[in-house]
Motif scaffolding. Structure first.
Motif, PDB file in Angstrom:
ATOM      1  N   ALA A 101      65.044  40.707  74.249  1.00  0.00           N
ATOM      2  CA  ALA A 101      64.402  41.835  75.147  1.00  0.00           C
ATOM      3  C   ALA A 101      62.818  42.042  74.774  1.00  0.00           C
ATOM      4  N   ILE A 102      61.900  41.675  75.719  1.00  0.00           N
ATOM      5  CA  ILE A 102      60.442  42.156  75.342  1.00  0.00           C
ATOM      6  C   ILE A 102      60.000  43.140  76.342  1.00  0.00           C
ATOM      7  N   LEU A 103      59.389  44.304  75.808  1.00  0.00           N
ATOM      8  CA  LEU A 103      59.034  45.272  76.581  1.00  0.00           C
ATOM      9  C   LEU A 103      57.460  45.218  76.351  1.00  0.00           C
ATOM     10  N   GLU A 104      56.673  44.926  77.408  1.00  0.00           N
ATOM     11  CA  GLU A 104      55.181  44.830  76.901  1.00  0.00           C
ATOM     12  C   GLU A 104      54.438  45.497  78.204  1.00  0.00           C
ATOM     13  N   PHE A 105      53.173  45.436  77.989  1.00  0.00           N
ATOM     14  CA  PHE A 105      52.226  46.218  78.734  1.00  0.00           C
ATOM     15  C   PHE A 105      51.695  44.689  79.863  1.00  0.00           C
ATOM     16  N   THR A 106      51.630  45.152  80.932  1.00  0.00           N
ATOM     17  CA  THR A 106      51.101  44.086  81.807  1.00  0.00           C
ATOM     18  C   THR A 106      49.942  44.625  82.462  1.00  0.00           C
ATOM     19  N   GLU A 107      49.020  43.700  83.288  1.00  0.00           N
ATOM     20  CA  GLU A 107      48.093  44.173  84.340  1.00  0.00           C
ATOM     21  C   GLU A 107      48.670  44.828  85.351  1.00  0.00           C
ATOM     22  N   PRO A 108      48.272  46.050  85.810  1.00  0.00           N
ATOM     23  CA  PRO A 108      48.864  46.786  86.982  1.00  0.00           C
ATOM     24  C   PRO A 108      48.615  45.867  88.322  1.00  0.00           C
ATOM     25  N   THR A 109      49.682  46.259  89.181  1.00  0.00           N
ATOM     26  CA  THR A 109      49.414  45.596  90.723  1.00  0.00           C
ATOM     27  C   THR A 109      48.128  46.137  91.049  1.00  0.00           C
ATOM     28  N   ASP A 110      47.738  45.447  92.539  1.00  0.00           N
ATOM     29  CA  ASP A 110      46.612  45.896  93.307  1.00  0.00           C
ATOM     30  C   ASP A 110      47.232  47.003  93.901  1.00  0.00           C
ATOM     31  N   GLY A 111      45.960  47.703  94.471  1.00  0.00           N
ATOM     32  CA  GLY A 111      46.329  48.842  95.213  1.00  0.00           C
ATOM     33  C   GLY A 111      45.688  49.977  94.668  1.00  0.00           C
ATOM     34  N   TRP A 112      45.627  51.176  95.109  1.00  0.00           N
ATOM     35  CA  TRP A 112      44.561  52.327  94.635  1.00  0.00           C
ATOM     36  C   TRP A 112      45.284  52.800  93.237  1.00  0.00           C
ATOM     37  N   LEU A 113      46.518  52.866  93.428  1.00  0.00           N
ATOM     38  CA  LEU A 113      47.076  53.361  91.974  1.00  0.00           C
ATOM     39  C   LEU A 113      46.904  52.505  90.730  1.00  0.00           C
ATOM     40  N   GLY A 114      47.189  51.009  91.127  1.00  0.00           N
ATOM     41  CA  GLY A 114      46.769  50.083  90.236  1.00  0.00           C
ATOM     42  C   GLY A 114      45.357  49.923  89.681  1.00  0.00           C
ATOM     43  N   ASN A 115      44.491  50.305  90.661  1.00  0.00           N
ATOM     44  CA  ASN A 115      43.120  50.425  90.197  1.00  0.00           C
ATOM     45  C   ASN A 115      42.759  51.463  89.443  1.00  0.00           C
ATOM     46  N   PHE A 116      43.415  52.728  89.886  1.00  0.00           N
ATOM     47  CA  PHE A 116      43.182  53.644  88.957  1.00  0.00           C
ATOM     48  C   PHE A 116      43.604  53.725  87.685  1.00  0.00           C
ATOM     49  N   TYR A 117      44.588  53.078  87.329  1.00  0.00           N
ATOM     50  CA  TYR A 117      45.509  52.856  85.976  1.00  0.00           C
ATOM     51  C   TYR A 117      44.319  51.896  85.288  1.00  0.00           C
ATOM     52  N   ARG A 118      43.984  50.882  86.098  1.00  0.00           N
ATOM     53  CA  ARG A 118      42.836  49.695  85.222  1.00  0.00           C
ATOM     54  C   ARG A 118      41.828  50.665  84.968  1.00  0.00           C
ATOM     55  N   PHE A 119      41.141  51.354  85.835  1.00  0.00           N
ATOM     56  CA  PHE A 119      39.832  52.274  85.382  1.00  0.00           C
ATOM     57  C   PHE A 119      40.227  53.006  83.914  1.00  0.00           C
ATOM     58  N   TYR A 120      41.471  53.708  84.155  1.00  0.00           N
ATOM     59  CA  TYR A 120      41.866  54.413  83.096  1.00  0.00           C
ATOM     60  C   TYR A 120      41.921  53.715  81.624  1.00  0.00           C
ATOM     61  N   PHE A 121      42.721  52.551  81.654  1.00  0.00           N
ATOM     62  CA  PHE A 121      42.869  51.943  80.866  1.00  0.00           C
ATOM     63  C   PHE A 121      41.775  51.066  80.126  1.00  0.00           C
ATOM     64  N   ARG A 122      40.927  50.603  80.975  1.00  0.00           N
ATOM     65  CA  ARG A 122      39.766  50.075  80.309  1.00  0.00           C
ATOM     66  C   ARG A 122      38.602  51.033  79.853  1.00  0.00           C
ATOM     67  N   ASN A 123      38.476  52.032  80.473  1.00  0.00           N
ATOM     68  CA  ASN A 123      37.321  52.995  80.310  1.00  0.00           C
ATOM     69  C   ASN A 123      37.590  54.269  79.600  1.00  0.00           C
ATOM     70  N   VAL A 124      38.687  55.009  80.049  1.00  0.00           N
ATOM     71  CA  VAL A 124      39.197  56.263  79.518  1.00  0.00           C
ATOM     72  C   VAL A 124      40.002  56.096  78.053  1.00  0.00           C
ATOM     73  N   LEU A 125      40.842  55.239  78.117  1.00  0.00           N
ATOM     74  CA  LEU A 125      41.819  55.135  77.165  1.00  0.00           C
ATOM     75  C   LEU A 125      40.947  54.887  76.001  1.00  0.00           C
ATOM     76  N   PRO A 126      40.113  53.981  75.892  1.00  0.00           N
ATOM     77  CA  PRO A 126      39.510  53.333  74.622  1.00  0.00           C
ATOM     78  C   PRO A 126      38.407  54.532  73.873  1.00  0.00           C
ATOM     79  N   GLN A 127      37.877  55.400  74.838  1.00  0.00           N
ATOM     80  CA  GLN A 127      37.138  56.484  74.362  1.00  0.00           C
ATOM     81  C   GLN A 127      38.106  57.331  73.649  1.00  0.00           C
ATOM     82  N   ILE A 128      39.229  57.687  74.240  1.00  0.00           N
ATOM     83  CA  ILE A 128      40.066  59.005  73.629  1.00  0.00           C
ATOM     84  C   ILE A 128      40.570  58.218  72.565  1.00  0.00           C
ATOM     85  N   GLY A 129      41.207  57.218  72.468  1.00  0.00           N
ATOM     86  CA  GLY A 129      41.859  56.410  71.269  1.00  0.00           C
ATOM     87  C   GLY A 129      40.662  56.413  70.242  1.00  0.00           C
TER      88      GLY A 129
END
Ligand SMILES: C[S@@+](CC[C@H](N)C(=O)[O-])C[C@H]1O[C@@H](n2cnc3c(N)ncnc32)[C@H](O)[C@@H]1O
Length: 264
Positions: free
Chosen positions: A172-200
């Motif tokens: 069993a492998i639990l892992e992050f994956t690229e989110p699906t298309d659509g506004w929620l996916g796009n929002f998450y992608r933006f957060y993951f790539r731009n906001v999360l690295p700053q806070i982390g």
């Protein structure tokens, strides 16, 4: 052995030329962030990481409830999936990771848990997931959460886990994956790539580690690709479930029945 075509052979942190470099850099990175790892996990995921691990444990409950199940949780880090698997279960869980600093925290957490919990005496050992110190055909279940993506060679990782699983045992492998298309996916992608690295980067003091996280996820397999690789390596019934707008996936697959073994 024929080499299997895959989109990425393994993780490559910046500057890593070889698999050995990649492994060393990954180990150094997790050693560096170990003191803040749990805090950041919970903050950056809005506590969803707890829910994902608990849901993984629920999915695996039928195996965990077998009285004789011994389950290594690879790339266990500070032990959160191992603890979730142990909660209310008969299985004996063994955490394994190659970062000593992560294991120190796992042992501290294990020691401070209430004596009634199965995890209070949980063993944690230092081990590289690509060269496991376990005999072949040993386990009913092998798990890993958010660790597989960090292996320097994914195919070797799948083969090494296959070696230590019993016939018909489950990976069993639990892992992050690229989110699906659509506004929620796009929002998450933006957060993951731009906001999360700053806070982390700010809280851990290691911006490289939190820039590595989104990069490693975008280089990693799409869920169907990982399922295909599992099948190519020889696992049977590879399946996955995607959760939280496709941002994480739980893959499971079984080790094939050996040619000379009879079914129980
Ligand atoms: C993102 S953390 C995940 C920790 C934990 N499983 C969780 O759910 O929070 C990834 C862990 O994988 C470990 N790791 C990466 N590559 C490894 C390898 N080849 N062998 C053993 N551990 C490895 C790192 O040391 C780190 O502790």
């Amino acid at each position: 052995m024929a080499e299997i075509a895959a989109p990425a052979k393994g993780t490559r942190p910046e500057g890593a030329q070889t698999e050995a470099d990649a492994s060393r850099k990954v180990r150094e990175m997790f050693t560096q962030i170990a003191p803040r790892y749990d805090l950041l996990n919970h903050i950056l995921s809005g506590q969803l990481d707890r829910l994902w691990r608990a849901r993984t444990a629920r999915r695996l409950r039928p195996i965990l409830d077998r009285l004789d199940a011994v389950v290594p949780d690879l790339c266990c880090g500070t032990g959160d999936l191992a603890f979730a698997l142990a909660k209310g279960s008969h299985a004996r869980i063994v955490g394994a990771d190659f970062s000593h600093a992560m294991l120190v925290r796992a042992r501290q957490k294990s020691g401070s848990m209430s004596p009634g919990l199965a995890s209070s005496a949980m063993p944690f050992l230092e081990a590289d997931a690509l060269r496991l110190p376990f005999a072949s055909n040993s386990f009913d279940l092998v798990t890993t959460a958010f660790g597989f993506r960090n292996l320097a060679n994914y195919e070797s990782g799948l083969r090494e886990i296959q070696r230590v699983l019993k016939a018909r045992g489950t990976l069993a492998i639990l892992e992050f994956t690229e989110p699906t298309d659509g506004w929620l996916g796009n929002f998450y992608r933006f957060y993951f790539r731009n906001v999360l690295p700053q806070i982390g980067g700010f809280i851990s003091g290691d911006s490289a580690a939190y820039n590595y996280l989104p990069r490693s996820v975008s280089r990693f397999f799409r869920p169907s690709e990982l399922a295909t690789l599992m099948a190519e390596v020889g696992y049977t019934t590879p399946k996955f479930e995607s959760w939280t707008f496709g941002t994480v996936a739980l893959h499971t697959a079984s080790k094939a029945q050996g040619e000379n073994e009879s079914t129980r």
